[in-house]
Motif scaffolding. Structure first.
Motif, mmCIF file in Angstrom:
data_model
loop_
_atom_site.group_PDB
_atom_site.id
_atom_site.type_symbol
_atom_site.label_atom_id
_atom_site.label_comp_id
_atom_site.label_asym_id
_atom_site.label_seq_id
_atom_site.Cartn_x
_atom_site.Cartn_y
_atom_site.Cartn_z
ATOM 1 N N GLY A 16 0.845 -1.213 0.000
ATOM 2 C CA GLY A 16 0.000 0.000 0.000
ATOM 3 C C GLY A 16 0.867 1.244 0.000
ATOM 4 O O GLY A 16 0.530 2.252 0.638
ATOM 5 N N LEU A 45 1.480 -5.018 -5.901
ATOM 6 C CA LEU A 45 1.118 -6.162 -5.052
ATOM 7 C C LEU A 45 -0.273 -5.961 -4.475
ATOM 8 O O LEU A 45 -0.506 -5.042 -3.675
ATOM 9 C CB LEU A 45 2.136 -6.328 -3.902
ATOM 10 N N ASP A 46 -1.178 -6.848 -4.885
ATOM 11 C CA ASP A 46 -2.541 -6.831 -4.354
ATOM 12 C C ASP A 46 -2.567 -7.821 -3.190
ATOM 13 O O ASP A 46 -2.370 -9.025 -3.388
ATOM 14 C CB ASP A 46 -3.495 -7.263 -5.475
ATOM 15 N N ILE A 47 -2.812 -7.322 -1.979
ATOM 16 C CA ILE A 47 -2.690 -8.229 -0.818
ATOM 17 C C ILE A 47 -3.846 -9.227 -0.697
ATOM 18 O O ILE A 47 -3.860 -10.047 0.209
ATOM 19 C CB ILE A 47 -2.482 -7.466 0.517
ATOM 20 N N THR A 48 -4.802 -9.169 -1.626
ATOM 21 C CA THR A 48 -5.835 -10.211 -1.609
ATOM 22 C C THR A 48 -5.384 -11.435 -2.421
ATOM 23 O O THR A 48 -6.087 -12.445 -2.464
ATOM 24 C CB THR A 48 -7.175 -9.690 -2.183
ATOM 25 N N CYS A 68 0.855 -1.297 4.868
ATOM 26 C CA CYS A 68 0.127 -0.018 4.852
ATOM 27 C C CYS A 68 -1.086 -0.115 3.934
ATOM 28 O O CYS A 68 -1.769 0.889 3.701
ATOM 29 C CB CYS A 68 1.038 1.106 4.366
ATOM 30 N N ALA A 69 -1.336 -1.295 3.377
ATOM 31 C CA ALA A 69 -2.480 -1.464 2.477
ATOM 32 C C ALA A 69 -3.751 -1.628 3.299
ATOM 33 O O ALA A 69 -3.749 -2.310 4.321
ATOM 34 C CB ALA A 69 -2.273 -2.699 1.598
ATOM 35 N N ASP A 72 -9.961 1.607 3.391
ATOM 36 C CA ASP A 72 -10.368 2.408 4.550
ATOM 37 C C ASP A 72 -11.403 3.480 4.215
ATOM 38 O O ASP A 72 -11.425 4.539 4.831
ATOM 39 C CB ASP A 72 -9.160 2.957 5.308
ATOM 40 N N VAL A 87 -9.760 -7.299 1.856
ATOM 41 C CA VAL A 87 -8.478 -6.590 2.022
ATOM 42 C C VAL A 87 -8.063 -6.564 3.504
ATOM 43 O O VAL A 87 -6.950 -6.974 3.868
ATOM 44 C CB VAL A 87 -8.577 -5.134 1.488
ATOM 45 N N LEU A 109 -0.922 -1.840 10.450
ATOM 46 C CA LEU A 109 -1.619 -0.671 10.990
ATOM 47 C C LEU A 109 -3.091 -0.979 11.214
ATOM 48 O O LEU A 109 -3.730 -1.611 10.370
ATOM 49 C CB LEU A 109 -1.492 0.500 10.018
ATOM 50 N N VAL A 158 -3.774 3.570 14.946
ATOM 51 C CA VAL A 158 -3.634 5.026 14.831
ATOM 52 C C VAL A 158 -5.008 5.645 14.577
ATOM 53 O O VAL A 158 -5.983 4.920 14.353
ATOM 54 C CB VAL A 158 -2.646 5.401 13.694
ATOM 55 N N SER A 159 -5.071 6.981 14.623
ATOM 56 C CA SER A 159 -6.390 7.625 14.456
ATOM 57 C C SER A 159 -6.278 8.933 13.676
ATOM 58 O O SER A 159 -5.215 9.558 13.638
ATOM 59 C CB SER A 159 -6.983 7.940 15.826
ATOM 60 N N TRP A 160 -7.353 9.340 13.056
ATOM 61 C CA TRP A 160 -7.520 10.670 12.441
ATOM 62 C C TRP A 160 -6.286 11.079 11.645
ATOM 63 O O TRP A 160 -5.658 12.117 11.908
ATOM 64 C CB TRP A 160 -7.815 11.724 13.504
HETATM 65 N N1 LIG Z 1 -6.982 7.361 7.239
HETATM 66 C C1 LIG Z 1 -7.248 7.397 8.548
HETATM 67 O O1 LIG Z 1 -7.715 8.413 9.110
HETATM 68 C C2 LIG Z 1 -6.923 6.186 9.397
HETATM 69 C C3 LIG Z 1 -7.247 6.221 10.739
HETATM 70 C C4 LIG Z 1 -6.914 5.131 11.531
HETATM 71 C C5 LIG Z 1 -6.258 4.054 10.983
HETATM 72 N N2 LIG Z 1 -5.970 4.018 9.665
HETATM 73 C C6 LIG Z 1 -5.272 2.839 9.147
HETATM 74 O O2 LIG Z 1 -3.946 3.235 8.817
HETATM 75 C C7 LIG Z 1 -3.486 2.524 7.690
HETATM 76 C C8 LIG Z 1 -2.974 3.457 6.624
HETATM 77 O O3 LIG Z 1 -4.017 4.353 6.301
HETATM 78 P P1 LIG Z 1 -3.843 5.398 5.126
HETATM 79 O O4 LIG Z 1 -4.669 6.584 5.483
HETATM 80 O O5 LIG Z 1 -2.416 5.534 4.776
HETATM 81 O O6 LIG Z 1 -4.612 4.606 3.971
HETATM 82 P P2 LIG Z 1 -4.710 4.980 2.430
HETATM 83 O O7 LIG Z 1 -4.135 6.332 2.180
HETATM 84 O O8 LIG Z 1 -6.092 4.678 1.986
HETATM 85 O O9 LIG Z 1 -3.717 3.909 1.807
HETATM 86 C C9 LIG Z 1 -4.054 2.569 1.698
HETATM 87 C C10 LIG Z 1 -3.401 2.075 0.427
HETATM 88 O O10 LIG Z 1 -3.720 0.683 0.291
HETATM 89 C C11 LIG Z 1 -4.015 0.460 -1.064
HETATM 90 N N3 LIG Z 1 -4.807 -0.746 -1.214
HETATM 91 C C12 LIG Z 1 -6.146 -0.906 -1.182
HETATM 92 N N4 LIG Z 1 -6.456 -2.196 -1.416
HETATM 93 C C13 LIG Z 1 -5.301 -2.847 -1.604
HETATM 94 C C14 LIG Z 1 -4.964 -4.189 -1.910
HETATM 95 N N5 LIG Z 1 -5.912 -5.126 -2.092
HETATM 96 N N6 LIG Z 1 -3.664 -4.531 -2.028
HETATM 97 C C15 LIG Z 1 -2.696 -3.607 -1.881
HETATM 98 N N7 LIG Z 1 -2.943 -2.314 -1.615
HETATM 99 C C16 LIG Z 1 -4.235 -1.956 -1.474
HETATM 100 C C17 LIG Z 1 -4.750 1.701 -1.506
HETATM 101 O O11 LIG Z 1 -4.756 1.819 -2.916
HETATM 102 P P3 LIG Z 1 -6.006 2.527 -3.650
HETATM 103 O O12 LIG Z 1 -6.138 3.892 -3.011
HETATM 104 O O13 LIG Z 1 -5.577 2.533 -5.075
HETATM 105 O O14 LIG Z 1 -7.196 1.658 -3.361
HETATM 106 C C18 LIG Z 1 -3.912 2.780 -0.839
HETATM 107 O O15 LIG Z 1 -2.826 3.166 -1.638
HETATM 108 C C19 LIG Z 1 -4.641 1.614 7.261
HETATM 109 O O16 LIG Z 1 -4.447 0.353 7.830
HETATM 110 C C20 LIG Z 1 -5.856 2.277 7.879
HETATM 111 O O17 LIG Z 1 -6.861 1.318 8.131
HETATM 112 C C21 LIG Z 1 -6.281 5.067 8.861
#
Ligand SMILES: NC(=O)c1ccc[n+]([C@@H]2O[C@H](COP(=O)([O-])OP(=O)(O)OC[C@H]3O[C@@H](n4cnc5c(N)ncnc54)[C@H](OP(=O)(O)O)[C@@H]3O)[C@@H](O)[C@H]2O)c1
Length: 302
Positions: A16, A45-48, A68-69, A72, A87, A109, A158-160
């Motif tokens: 990710g 890399l698709d983690i599914t 980091c994928a 969300d 996912v 994460l 993590v949050s927000w």
């Molecule tokens: N964002 C928040 O506020 C928040 C809060 C608390 C926790 N978290 C957690 O923190 C982590 C990182 O969050 P983030 O905000 O960095 O997320 P993000 O910006 O949405 O990044 C996630 C990445 O994973 C990719 N992805 C989706 N499906 C995938 C798959 N099947 N295989 C490989 N990659 C895939 C997405 O690609 P596409 O965009 O092309 O789908 C995206 O590039 C996640 O675990 C999230 O649950 C986030």
């Protein structure tokens, strides 16, 4: 002492890698001579896909995998639960199984959304989870599968999150402020904003200690220092950005979460207590206000 082990960079495989944390982590780790990075976006890399995972791990043989994928999109998850679980739960398990086969520890994460948000004082790692929606539940299932399959793991909740990219609250509010005279923000939903760069800093600091022998596998919380609410956070965002840009918006109106209807329910308190990270790793929370200023400088001055 094995000098080769000390001098050789630590190889991280980041999944990710185009997301908020993935991008920040890749950038920060590349600036740090300690690491060699294999940054894999969803198209790499698709983690599914278990076969793809095995292939990539075998090709690169990293010292650690940092996942980091994620799916969300909290509201979309209610309609697309199949993809969300594929996912966030099955994908995490597939990654963990492949890591286990090659004895590669995994960093993962997770989120404050595993909690229902009823504890006003915030949540420790030992508090009971009670996700309110599909996204939170899928992340919880992912955590549990990882715990079951691979003992050598770190789960960092993590949050927000905010950063200069993606669909985050800071960028949404800036966009809205450019296009409307009046903005509404929820004032009774409390949490701790956290910059993606700050999360990357924490992950690298943990990795270095683990690499140096810290036996500290398990689940940890991290978020920016100081509790706020969405309304006050929005105010700070507009003040910080107001040094660089004039906005259309003239009024920011506080509203109740009851009046802000979304597809998925959200926790009212998203405060993660980070004492365990401090006591085990000595890692302190950084103030999100400072991170917000740095973000504005990045957005407007680069
Ligand atoms: N964002 C928040 O506020 C928040 C809060 C608390 C926790 N978290 C957690 O923190 C982590 C990182 O969050 P983030 O905000 O960095 O997320 P993000 O910006 O949405 O990044 C996630 C990445 O994973 C990719 N992805 C989706 N499906 C995938 C798959 N099947 N295989 C490989 N990659 C895939 C997405 O690609 P596409 O965009 O092309 O789908 C995206 O590039 C996640 O675990 C999230 O649950 C986030």
């Amino acid at each position: 002492m094995d000098l080769d082990l000390i001098l050789k960079p630590v190889k991280l495989l980041v999944t990710g890698a185009n997301g908020q944390v993935g991008t920040a982590l890749t950038r920060l780790a590349e600036q740090d001579g300690f690491f060699e990075i294999v940054a894999l976006s969803k198209s790499d890399l698709d983690i599914t896909d278990a076969e793809q995972i095995q292939q990539k791990l075998a090709d690169h043989l990293p010292d650690y995998v940092v996942n980091c994928a994620a799916f969300d999109h909290v509201d979309e998850a209610e309609q697309q639960s199949g993809l969300c679980y594929a996912v966030n739960s099955d994908g995490v398990e597939k990654l963990a199984l492949a890591c286990g086969d090659l004895s590669i520890p995994m960093f993962h994460l997770s989120t404050d959304y595993v909690f229902d948000g009823h504890y006003a004082s915030g949540y420790t790692e030992d508090d009971e989870v009670a996700p309110l929606g599909i996204y939170g539940d899928s992340k919880w299932q992912g955590e549990e599968r990882l715990r079951l399959v691979l003992p050598e793991h770190i789960i960092l909740r993590v949050s927000w999150l905010f950063s200069e990219q993606g669909n985050n609250f800071v960028l949404r509010m800036l966009d809205a402020a450019r296009n409307a005279k009046e903005l509404e923000a929820v004032s009774d939903r409390r949490g701790c904003p956290t910059s993606a760069v700050d999360v990357a800093r924490v992950i690298l600091a943990m990795l270095k200690q683990i690499r140096n022998g810290a036996e500290a596998w398990g689940t940890y919380h991290y978020c920016g220092a100081e509790i706020t609410n969405r309304y006050d956070f929005c105010k700070e965002i507009l003040i910080a950005a107001g040094h660089y840009e004039s906005f259309e918006v003239e009024q920011l109106v506080p509203i109740s979460s009851k009046d802000y209807v979304t597809e998925a329910l959200r926790p009212n308190t998203s405060v993660l207590i980070c004492k365990k990270l401090l006591s085990v790793f000595g890692i302190r929370q950084r103030p999100w206000r400072q991170e917000l200023q740095w973000l504005m400088r990045n957005i407007y001055e680069s």
